[in-house]
Design an enzyme around this catalytic site. Structure first.
Site, short mmCIF file in Angstrom:
data_model
loop_
_atom_site.label_atom_id
_atom_site.label_comp_id
_atom_site.label_asym_id
_atom_site.label_seq_id
_atom_site.Cartn_x
_atom_site.Cartn_y
_atom_site.Cartn_z
CG HIS A 1 -33.12 5.66 -1.82
ND1 HIS A 1 -33.43 5.53 -0.50
CD2 HIS A 1 -33.19 6.99 -2.09
CE1 HIS A 1 -33.65 6.72 0.03
NE2 HIS A 1 -33.53 7.63 -0.92
CE LYS B 1 -32.61 16.26 4.45
NZ LYS B 1 -32.85 15.34 3.33
NE ARG C 1 -40.63 11.03 -2.73
CZ ARG C 1 -39.74 11.42 -1.83
NH1 ARG C 1 -38.84 10.59 -1.40
NH2 ARG C 1 -39.76 12.63 -1.31
CB SER D 1 -35.80 8.14 3.84
OG SER D 1 -35.14 7.42 2.83
#
Length: 166
Positions: free
Chosen positions: A17, A41, A95, A133
């Site tokens: 990030h 989440k 990514r 993460s």
């Protein structure tokens, strides 16, 4: 003034990030970091903790670039958040190919809702492409070393979050 919005849950903020934030600062005059309130989440860190971590990590970037970064929690549609903060660009980090497929769909939906807002994809630095993460939290929860993936302050927060009661 070019205003960009970089949204995410940042649970927690990682070196991936931070890399995207640093590079996005070269593209915009003001970068708004949208910290999503995503109850679905089940974040490891509360909203206030995530906002504080992002703000702390951005202080050094601001000092280095002289740019403006604002941390902004949001719970509405991404496109509405972009309009709320005056962003004309949404910054997204990629990514892998799997990220692109999801992001491609999001761009299409966002453009259908507001064609004036562009989405810019930044590839994560090769050294940071594997960082997610979700994986960082899993490693930390199982007692692994995540210091290669997060800053020292975030590493400390993860150790405290997942410390086993004595």
């Amino acid at each position: 003034m070019r205003i960009g919005l970089y949204p995410g849950t940042f649970d927690p903020i990682t070196l991936g990030h931070v890399d995207i934030i640093q590079r996005a600062m070269a593209l915009v005059d003001r970068l708004v970091i949208g910290v999503a309130i995503n109850r679905d989440k089940g974040p490891a860190f509360g909203l206030e903790q995530r906002v504080a971590m992002v703000q702390a990590e951005c202080e050094g970037i601001i000092a280095k670039t002289g740019g403006e970064i604002i941390v902004h929690p949001f719970e509405n549609l991404l496109i509405d958040c972009a309009n709320d903060v005056g962003a004309t660009v949404i910054v997204r980090g990629l990514r892998a190919v799997a990220d692109f497929e999801y992001e491609f769909q999001m761009v299409g939906m966002n453009r259908a809702m507001d064609a004036t807002i562009e989405t810019v994809f930044l590839m994560a630095d090769a050294r940071r492409q594997a960082i997610a993460s979700k994986l960082v939290k899993e490693i930390a929860r199982l007692g692994g070393d995540v210091s290669k993936f997060v800053t020292p302050a975030v590493n400390t927060a993860l150790i405290q979050r997942y410390a086993k009661p004595v």
